[in-house]
Design a protein around this motif. Structure first.
Motif, PDB file in Angstrom:
ATOM      1  N   TYR A  13      10.691  -3.609  23.556  1.00  0.00           N
ATOM      2  CA  TYR A  13      10.009  -2.439  22.684  1.00  0.00           C
ATOM      3  C   TYR A  13       8.532  -2.561  23.005  1.00  0.00           C
ATOM      4  CZ  TYR A  13      14.690  -2.711  20.500  1.00  0.00           C
ATOM      5  OH  TYR A  13      16.162  -2.772  20.224  1.00  0.00           O
ATOM      6  N   TYR A  14       7.923  -3.741  22.716  1.00  0.00           N
ATOM      7  CA  TYR A  14       6.392  -3.371  22.865  1.00  0.00           C
ATOM      8  C   TYR A  14       6.036  -3.095  24.334  1.00  0.00           C
ATOM      9  CZ  TYR A  14       1.734  -4.893  21.674  1.00  0.00           C
ATOM     10  OH  TYR A  14       0.322  -4.993  21.365  1.00  0.00           O
ATOM     11  N   GLN A  15       6.724  -3.717  25.254  1.00  0.00           N
ATOM     12  CA  GLN A  15       6.720  -3.565  26.611  1.00  0.00           C
ATOM     13  C   GLN A  15       6.576  -1.921  27.045  1.00  0.00           C
ATOM     14  OE1 GLN A  15       8.297  -6.283  29.418  1.00  0.00           O
ATOM     15  NE2 GLN A  15       8.536  -4.497  30.837  1.00  0.00           N
ATOM     16  N   THR A  16       7.710  -1.301  26.536  1.00  0.00           N
ATOM     17  CA  THR A  16       7.736   0.202  26.635  1.00  0.00           C
ATOM     18  C   THR A  16       6.584   0.805  25.798  1.00  0.00           C
ATOM     19  OG1 THR A  16       9.997   0.117  27.093  1.00  0.00           O
ATOM     20  CG2 THR A  16       9.208   2.196  26.363  1.00  0.00           C
ATOM     21  N   ARG A  17       6.348   0.604  24.757  1.00  0.00           N
ATOM     22  CA  ARG A  17       5.265   1.116  24.263  1.00  0.00           C
ATOM     23  C   ARG A  17       3.848   0.969  24.854  1.00  0.00           C
ATOM     24  NH1 ARG A  17      -0.051  -0.326  22.732  1.00  0.00           N
ATOM     25  NH2 ARG A  17      -0.469   0.927  20.689  1.00  0.00           N
ATOM     26  N   ASN A  18       3.584  -0.275  25.146  1.00  0.00           N
ATOM     27  CA  ASN A  18       2.291  -0.253  26.077  1.00  0.00           C
ATOM     28  C   ASN A  18       2.298   0.418  27.428  1.00  0.00           C
ATOM     29  OD1 ASN A  18       1.338  -2.266  24.073  1.00  0.00           O
ATOM     30  ND2 ASN A  18       1.617  -4.001  25.473  1.00  0.00           N
ATOM     31  N   ILE A  46       6.475   6.581  20.431  1.00  0.00           N
ATOM     32  CA  ILE A  46       5.094   5.982  20.110  1.00  0.00           C
ATOM     33  C   ILE A  46       4.858   6.154  18.539  1.00  0.00           C
ATOM     34  CG2 ILE A  46       2.710   6.065  20.065  1.00  0.00           C
ATOM     35  CD1 ILE A  46       3.639   4.918  22.443  1.00  0.00           C
ATOM     36  N   LYS A  47       5.232   7.138  18.026  1.00  0.00           N
ATOM     37  CA  LYS A  47       5.301   7.548  16.658  1.00  0.00           C
ATOM     38  C   LYS A  47       6.350   6.210  15.766  1.00  0.00           C
ATOM     39  CE  LYS A  47       3.918  12.248  16.393  1.00  0.00           C
ATOM     40  NZ  LYS A  47       4.171  13.581  15.898  1.00  0.00           N
ATOM     41  N   LEU A  48       7.468   6.382  16.331  1.00  0.00           N
ATOM     42  CA  LEU A  48       8.377   5.432  15.628  1.00  0.00           C
ATOM     43  C   LEU A  48       7.948   4.222  15.789  1.00  0.00           C
ATOM     44  CD1 LEU A  48      11.814   7.092  16.930  1.00  0.00           C
ATOM     45  CD2 LEU A  48      10.500   7.398  14.647  1.00  0.00           C
ATOM     46  N   TRP A  49       7.354   3.619  16.841  1.00  0.00           N
ATOM     47  CA  TRP A  49       6.845   2.292  17.190  1.00  0.00           C
ATOM     48  C   TRP A  49       5.702   1.988  16.095  1.00  0.00           C
ATOM     49  CZ3 TRP A  49       8.156  -2.319  18.696  1.00  0.00           C
ATOM     50  CH2 TRP A  49       7.107  -3.087  18.649  1.00  0.00           C
ATOM     51  N   SER A  50       4.859   3.008  16.013  1.00  0.00           N
ATOM     52  CA  SER A  50       4.045   2.857  14.844  1.00  0.00           C
ATOM     53  C   SER A  50       4.173   2.468  13.526  1.00  0.00           C
ATOM     54  CB  SER A  50       2.914   4.115  14.985  1.00  0.00           C
ATOM     55  OG  SER A  50       3.470   5.127  14.394  1.00  0.00           O
ATOM     56  N   VAL A  51       5.351   2.977  13.112  1.00  0.00           N
ATOM     57  CA  VAL A  51       6.050   2.701  11.990  1.00  0.00           C
ATOM     58  C   VAL A  51       6.389   1.208  11.873  1.00  0.00           C
ATOM     59  CG1 VAL A  51       7.894   3.208  10.247  1.00  0.00           C
ATOM     60  CG2 VAL A  51       6.788   5.200  11.371  1.00  0.00           C
ATOM     61  N   ILE A  52       7.163   0.818  12.877  1.00  0.00           N
ATOM     62  CA  ILE A  52       7.500  -0.944  12.817  1.00  0.00           C
ATOM     63  C   ILE A  52       6.017  -1.624  12.990  1.00  0.00           C
ATOM     64  CG2 ILE A  52       8.443  -2.409  14.465  1.00  0.00           C
ATOM     65  CD1 ILE A  52      10.329  -0.416  13.332  1.00  0.00           C
ATOM     66  N   GLU A  53       5.225  -1.158  13.903  1.00  0.00           N
ATOM     67  CA  GLU A  53       3.761  -2.073  13.819  1.00  0.00           C
ATOM     68  C   GLU A  53       3.028  -2.200  12.526  1.00  0.00           C
ATOM     69  OE1 GLU A  53      -0.144  -2.048  16.682  1.00  0.00           O
ATOM     70  OE2 GLU A  53       1.786  -1.455  17.666  1.00  0.00           O
ATOM     71  N   SER A  54       3.045  -0.910  11.878  1.00  0.00           N
ATOM     72  CA  SER A  54       2.115  -0.787  10.626  1.00  0.00           C
ATOM     73  C   SER A  54       2.838  -1.697   9.616  1.00  0.00           C
ATOM     74  CB  SER A  54       1.983   0.448  10.102  1.00  0.00           C
ATOM     75  OG  SER A  54       1.342   1.208  11.015  1.00  0.00           O
ATOM     76  N   PRO A  56       0.852  -1.272   0.006  1.00  0.00           N
ATOM     77  CA  PRO A  56      -0.112  -0.044   0.044  1.00  0.00           C
ATOM     78  C   PRO A  56       0.795   1.171  -0.106  1.00  0.00           C
ATOM     79  CG  PRO A  56      -0.149  -1.067   2.129  1.00  0.00           C
ATOM     80  CD  PRO A  56       0.783  -2.033   1.184  1.00  0.00           C
ATOM     81  N   ARG A  57       0.531   1.989  -0.987  1.00  0.00           N
ATOM     82  CA  ARG A  57       1.144   3.683  -1.123  1.00  0.00           C
ATOM     83  C   ARG A  57       1.094   4.488   0.115  1.00  0.00           C
ATOM     84  NH1 ARG A  57       3.919  -0.006  -4.020  1.00  0.00           N
ATOM     85  NH2 ARG A  57       5.352   0.828  -5.245  1.00  0.00           N
ATOM     86  N   TRP A  58      -0.076   4.240   0.828  1.00  0.00           N
ATOM     87  CA  TRP A  58      -0.391   4.947   1.944  1.00  0.00           C
ATOM     88  C   TRP A  58       0.661   4.891   3.025  1.00  0.00           C
ATOM     89  CZ3 TRP A  58      -0.673   3.050   6.657  1.00  0.00           C
ATOM     90  CH2 TRP A  58      -1.297   1.534   6.856  1.00  0.00           C
ATOM     91  N   PHE A  59       1.257   3.789   3.070  1.00  0.00           N
ATOM     92  CA  PHE A  59       2.592   3.742   4.222  1.00  0.00           C
ATOM     93  C   PHE A  59       3.437   4.716   3.960  1.00  0.00           C
ATOM     94  CE2 PHE A  59       6.540   1.948   5.800  1.00  0.00           C
ATOM     95  CZ  PHE A  59       5.976   1.749   7.038  1.00  0.00           C
ATOM     96  N   GLU A  60       3.631   5.224   2.679  1.00  0.00           N
ATOM     97  CA  GLU A  60       4.678   6.318   2.465  1.00  0.00           C
ATOM     98  C   GLU A  60       4.267   7.531   3.245  1.00  0.00           C
ATOM     99  OE1 GLU A  60       5.886   9.018  -1.384  1.00  0.00           O
ATOM    100  OE2 GLU A  60       5.858   6.846  -1.671  1.00  0.00           O
ATOM    101  N   VAL A  61       3.062   7.925   2.946  1.00  0.00           N
ATOM    102  CA  VAL A  61       2.636   9.270   3.732  1.00  0.00           C
ATOM    103  C   VAL A  61       2.651   9.172   5.117  1.00  0.00           C
ATOM    104  CG1 VAL A  61       0.669  10.656   4.041  1.00  0.00           C
ATOM    105  CG2 VAL A  61       1.294   9.899   1.857  1.00  0.00           C
ATOM    106  N   PHE A  62       2.172   7.890   5.653  1.00  0.00           N
ATOM    107  CA  PHE A  62       2.199   7.511   7.247  1.00  0.00           C
ATOM    108  C   PHE A  62       3.604   7.561   7.597  1.00  0.00           C
ATOM    109  CE2 PHE A  62       2.226   4.503  10.731  1.00  0.00           C
ATOM    110  CZ  PHE A  62       1.508   5.067  11.521  1.00  0.00           C
ATOM    111  N   PHE A  63       4.676   6.907   6.842  1.00  0.00           N
ATOM    112  CA  PHE A  63       5.924   6.952   7.388  1.00  0.00           C
ATOM    113  C   PHE A  63       6.298   8.213   7.430  1.00  0.00           C
ATOM    114  CE2 PHE A  63      10.415   7.058   6.685  1.00  0.00           C
ATOM    115  CZ  PHE A  63      11.036   5.754   7.325  1.00  0.00           C
ATOM    116  N   ASN A  64       6.157   9.068   6.767  1.00  0.00           N
ATOM    117  CA  ASN A  64       6.962  10.292   6.565  1.00  0.00           C
ATOM    118  C   ASN A  64       6.074  11.465   7.628  1.00  0.00           C
ATOM    119  OD1 ASN A  64       8.605   9.918   4.484  1.00  0.00           O
ATOM    120  ND2 ASN A  64       7.121  10.478   2.939  1.00  0.00           N
ATOM    121  N   GLU A  65       4.947  11.121   7.887  1.00  0.00           N
ATOM    122  CA  GLU A  65       4.235  11.901   9.023  1.00  0.00           C
ATOM    123  C   GLU A  65       4.680  11.504  10.414  1.00  0.00           C
ATOM    124  OE1 GLU A  65      -0.181  12.263   7.022  1.00  0.00           O
ATOM    125  OE2 GLU A  65       0.025  10.554   8.530  1.00  0.00           O
ATOM    126  N   GLN A  66       4.995  10.125  10.573  1.00  0.00           N
ATOM    127  CA  GLN A  66       5.552   9.883  11.980  1.00  0.00           C
ATOM    128  C   GLN A  66       6.885  10.063  12.417  1.00  0.00           C
ATOM    129  OE1 GLN A  66       3.005   8.583  14.035  1.00  0.00           O
ATOM    130  NE2 GLN A  66       1.932   9.174  12.218  1.00  0.00           N
TER     131      GLN A  66
END
Length: 253
Positions: free
Chosen positions: A189-194, A57-65, A23-33
């Motif tokens: 990483y996930y524990q810290t995120r939570n 949290i933003k950086l983790w969201s890139v990993i998770e997505s 999905p190309r939306w990931f490019e926009v999402f990546f750059n936003e985060q």
């Protein structure tokens, strides 16, 4: 040293990236985060703790997505392989049906000749027609949407599943799965995120958050960027995943 996001972390997925359904939306999402993030620890050291936590949290969201997208796309390919034998089965049945049809036509012709001649002049022996068994079961088709709303609701794949998914897609993002849960055990990483997301505080100090969480995640994020910016014809390097069984049920708790 690369310091600014505009110089290094700005993602531009290659037009010929090998995963055509990524999905190309990931490019926009990546750059936003990652917007405004500078890739050195001094940049984070100057942040107050609340901002540091938000950035994590933003950086983790890139990993998770990215993990969830790869998992869904790999699942689609596994399911495609499951469907392929159905075509062979159908073709085999079709061949037997054609033979059955020809045998029935031959029998009709045999009897029709006798009727048309008003006699029993057909003396050739008839051969019985073998039965054709058709067993085509109902198949439940699966959805593998990578729309943003679908991806965000997916469970996070664990390390074993992620390794297999990366291998299936032939994606080399070294060290990516190390950020994910191992079996039923949460990754650090996930524990810290939570802890941050649910309790509004970190389970570790600011210095440790920077050195042991943020900077390693940035390393992985850079590898994601490098991977997505590679064209389809780029030379493949050593696979980043082990050959472990892939199952949609093997997800992190």
């Amino acid at each position: 040293m690369i310091e600014h996001n505009s110089d290094y972390l700005l993602l531009s997925i290659h037009v010929d990236f090998q995963i055509r359904d990524f999905p190309r939306w990931f490019e926009v999402f990546f750059n936003e985060q990652t917007d405004g993030v500078e890739c050195h620890s001094e940049y984070f050291s100057a942040m107050p703790m609340p901002q540091l936590q938000i950035t994590y949290i933003k950086l983790w969201s890139v990993i998770e997505s990215f993990a969830k997208i790869v998992f869904l796309l790999a699942g689609k390919r596994h399911f495609t392989k499951e469907l392929s034998p159905e075509i062979e089965k159908i073709e085999s049945i079709q061949t037997r049906l054609d033979q059955y049809k020809n045998d029935v036509l031959a029998a009709l012709s045999f009897y029709q000749q006798s009727i048309d001649a008003d006699s029993a002049r057909n003396t050739d022996a008839l051969t019985d027609i073998d039965a054709v068994k058709i067993d085509l079961k109902r198949r439940e088709l699966k959805q593998f949407s990578v729309d943003k709303s679908v991806v965000f609701k997916e469970k996070l794949p664990n390390k074993t599943v992620m390794d297999k998914a990366l291998s299936t897609l032939e994606l080399n993002v070294a060290g990516f799965s190390d950020a994910l849960n191992d079996g039923s055990k949460n990754s650090s990483y996930y524990q810290t995120r939570n802890q941050i997301a649910h309790e509004g505080k970190s389970d570790i100090s600011a210095t440790t958050l920077i050195d042991k969480r943020i900077m390693p995640l940035l390393t992985v994020i850079k590898k994601i960027k490098d991977c997505l910016e590679q064209p389809a014809f780029a030379k493949k390097t050593t696979p980043a995943a082990s050959n472990q069984p892939h199952s949609a049920n093997e997800v992190a708790q």
